[in-house]
Write an enzyme that holds these catalytic residues in place. Structure first.
Site, mmCIF file in Angstrom:
data_model
loop_
_atom_site.group_PDB
_atom_site.id
_atom_site.type_symbol
_atom_site.label_atom_id
_atom_site.label_comp_id
_atom_site.label_asym_id
_atom_site.label_seq_id
_atom_site.Cartn_x
_atom_site.Cartn_y
_atom_site.Cartn_z
ATOM 1 C CE LYS A 66 -52.362 41.180 -47.330
ATOM 2 N NZ LYS A 66 -51.353 42.135 -46.875
ATOM 3 C CB THR A 73 -66.121 50.069 -52.753
ATOM 4 O OG1 THR A 73 -67.467 50.461 -52.525
ATOM 5 C CG2 THR A 73 -65.235 50.638 -51.667
ATOM 6 C CB THR A 128 -47.831 33.615 -45.854
ATOM 7 O OG1 THR A 128 -47.806 35.015 -45.570
ATOM 8 C CG2 THR A 128 -47.546 33.407 -47.320
ATOM 9 C CD GLN A 199 -45.952 35.635 -42.678
ATOM 10 O OE1 GLN A 199 -46.959 34.964 -42.905
ATOM 11 N NE2 GLN A 199 -45.723 36.790 -43.256
ATOM 12 N NE ARG A 220 -42.874 39.963 -38.889
ATOM 13 C CZ ARG A 220 -43.985 39.273 -38.626
ATOM 14 N NH1 ARG A 220 -44.439 39.235 -37.388
ATOM 15 N NH2 ARG A 220 -44.625 38.643 -39.577
#
Ligand code: C5P
Length: 241
Positions: A66, A73, A128, A199, A220
């Site tokens: 992300k 950069t 999310t 979430q 998970r």
């Protein structure tokens, strides 16, 4: 094809403590799943060597770091990620159009448009795990989350990204607005009955598929299962039904 919608590709998020644990999962799931996601947790622990190890097992790596920084950069980070042979990577759309364009230019410098090795660049819209209430901390605008996601997706498209990351709740609108070739990656996937954890904007694998997602990111519910392979089998079965 199920006849009504395209079956999306499942990406397993390797949000585990260390490389050996991740590689054990990859070995167990390869053949069922092609894409494995390395996020900031595992990358910080293991570095790029793990990307090469997963590639050498014949699997594809989605590098989910992300990126969000000044254009120069981010361009450098994208260049480095390209040299490690990842198949997909993320950057934040809120970094702005110039930042996203700088990322696109780096990929284009290294790969021909039709090269099978060209990694997909996808822009994170609204996480999310973020709710409408959370957004009020950073913005007083009364836009619904889905409106914000749509605006950010438009910026991603304008900058030339391959697609975006968003929840299944926005997928249908994005698909309608940006067409069939815009890649939609959807985390926050929860098989019915499974805890939502942290979430907030979640959906089942099937409803995300029906809405038009191309890739489902699942962490998970797979790596915490007593048998990750059986968990993946259940998800793939649900998608094919
Ligand atoms: O365990 P769970 O299935 O919730 O994992 C979702 C994965 O997707 C995590 O690795 C998380 O970093 C990632 N992700 C997300 N929301 C986004 C982008 C990425 O949950 N918008």
């Amino acid at each position: 094809m199920s006849g009504k919608w395209n079956i999306p590709e499942v990406i397993v998020a390797l949000d585990v403590e260390e490389g050996n644990e991740a590689l054990k999962l990859v070995r167990e799931l390869k053949g069922k799943v092609d894409y494995f996601k390395i996020g900031s947790r595992l990358f910080t622990a293991e570095g790029p060597a793990l990307i090469e190890k997963i590639n050498s097992l014949g699997c594809s790596v989605f590098l989910d770091l992300k990126f969000h920084d000044i254009p120069a950069t981010v361009a450098g980070s994208v260049r480095a990620a390209c040299s490690h042979g990842v198949r997909m990577m993320t950057l934040h759309t809120t970094g702005g159009v110039e930042m996203m364009k700088a990322a696109v230019r780096e990929v284009e410098k290294k790969f021909d448009k039709f090269s099978a090795k060209r990694p997909l660049l996808v822009g994170v819209t609204v996480l999310t795990s973020i709710s409408r209430e959370d957004l009020e901390i950073i913005s007083t605008a009364q836009d619904e989350i889905s409106d914000i996601v749509l605006k950010l997706a438009a910026k991603a498209k304008e900058a030339g990204l391959d697609g975006i990351v968003s929840s299944a709740l926005e997928t249908e609108r994005i698909r309608k607005e940006f067409g069939k070739d815009f890649v939609i990656v959807t985390p926050g996937i929860r098989p019915s009955g499974y805890s939502t954890d942290d979430q907030k904007r979640v959906a089942t694998p099937k409803s995300a598929a029906k809405a038009g997602s191309n890739f489902l990111v699942i962490g998970r519910p797979v790596y915490r299962a007593s048998s990750p392979a059986l968990a993946v089998d259940g998800i793939l079965r649900e998608l094919k039904e």
